[in-house]
Design an enzyme around this catalytic site. Structure first.
Site, PDB file in Angstrom:
ATOM      1  N   ASP A   8       0.855  -1.189   0.000  1.00 23.83           N
ATOM      2  CA  ASP A   8       0.000   0.000   0.000  1.00 23.83           C
ATOM      3  C   ASP A   8       0.890   1.237   0.000  1.00 23.83           C
ATOM      4  O   ASP A   8       1.748   1.392   0.883  1.00 23.83           O
ATOM      5  CB  ASP A   8      -0.916   0.020   1.225  1.00 23.83           C
ATOM      6  N   ASP A 129     -15.175  -2.855  -1.860  1.00 20.75           N
ATOM      7  CA  ASP A 129     -14.821  -2.683  -0.451  1.00 20.75           C
ATOM      8  C   ASP A 129     -16.100  -2.449   0.334  1.00 20.75           C
ATOM      9  O   ASP A 129     -16.872  -1.541   0.006  1.00 20.75           O
ATOM     10  CB  ASP A 129     -13.880  -1.492  -0.282  1.00 20.75           C
TER      11      ASP A 129
END
Length: 239
Positions: A8, A129
């Site tokens: 990330d 998500d």
């Protein structure tokens, strides 16, 4: 089963968030290119990269880092975060990205999604998500009123072949994946499902493998060493 080590990106560094909270960030490696090379050295066959800055801004803000990663490793790299235009998609492919993950755009810009799927077919993945079962967008800052199942069904109709599903409440927690939500997703769509969020142990991975989940994204567990990358790759090869 495919194993995707996760990187990330935030402000050019490799970080992990807790439950998607940008204020709860831990820097895992100041040099994400070095981290990518480490994962490849330990046997990774592919990488999963999220541009966290891009997810919030709506455009890729770590493109130069992503390009350096693609040049540094020989394995396929898939990238998500802030990709909301065809120009952004084309830029990522031009720097060596193998597959592109669309999130917010999948919910709010169907014509764009349909066009990219038409042009790039299986190279386009959709990231769904969920927070309490509802789709979250714009770097997880906004929660919609559409359920993750309904969005997944829409994606399947459009021709999306692979979905990355993340339960935000599990992300970065090492609390185990949301098996119930994943099972429900598998029952409702025939697309490939890549599970993300909460993976903490080899047992978690084995359970998802038994469910015929296509792939697993592993982040914090690799950095915290609750999962050994070489071991999990060997285990999934034997399954």
């Amino acid at each position: 089963m495919e194993i995707f080590p996760a990187i990330d990106l935030k402000e050019g560094r490799c970080v992990r968030l807790y439950q998607g909270e940008f204020s709860k960030e831990t820097v895992m490696n100041e040099d994400p290119v070095a981290q990518a090379i480490i994962f490849e050295t330990f046997g990774a066959k592919r990488l999963h990269i999220v541009d966290l800055d891009g997810a919030v801004a709506g455009e890729s803000l770590n493109l130069s880092v992503i390009e350096r990663i693609c040049k540094a490793v020989r394995i396929p790299v898939q990238v998500g975060g802030g990709i909301r235009s065809l120009v952004s998609v084309e830029k990522l492919f031009s720097v060596g990205v193998d597959k592109v993950i669309l999130g917010t755009a999948a919910l709010y810009d169907k014509p764009f999604l349909e066009e990219t799927v038409r042009l790039y077919k299986e190279k386009i993945i959709v990231g769904i998500d969920a927070k309490n079962g509802f789709v979250a967008t714009r770097g997880w800052l906004d929660v919609s009123e559409i359920s993750y199942i309904d969005l997944a069904k829409q994606m399947e109709k459009i021709g999306v072949q692979t979905i990355v599903f993340t339960d935000i409440s599990k992300d970065g927690t090492l609390a185990g994946p949301n098996v119930e939500q994943l099972e429900l997703l598998q029952k409702n769509v025939a697309t490939r499902v890549i599970a993300s969020g909460g993976i903490a142990s080899i047992q978690d991975v084995k359970k998802l493998n038994d469910m015929n989940i296509y792939g697993v994204i592993i982040g914090k567990a690799l950095y915290e060493k609750t999962i050994d990358l070489e071991e999990v790759l060997e285990v999934t090869k034997l399954c």
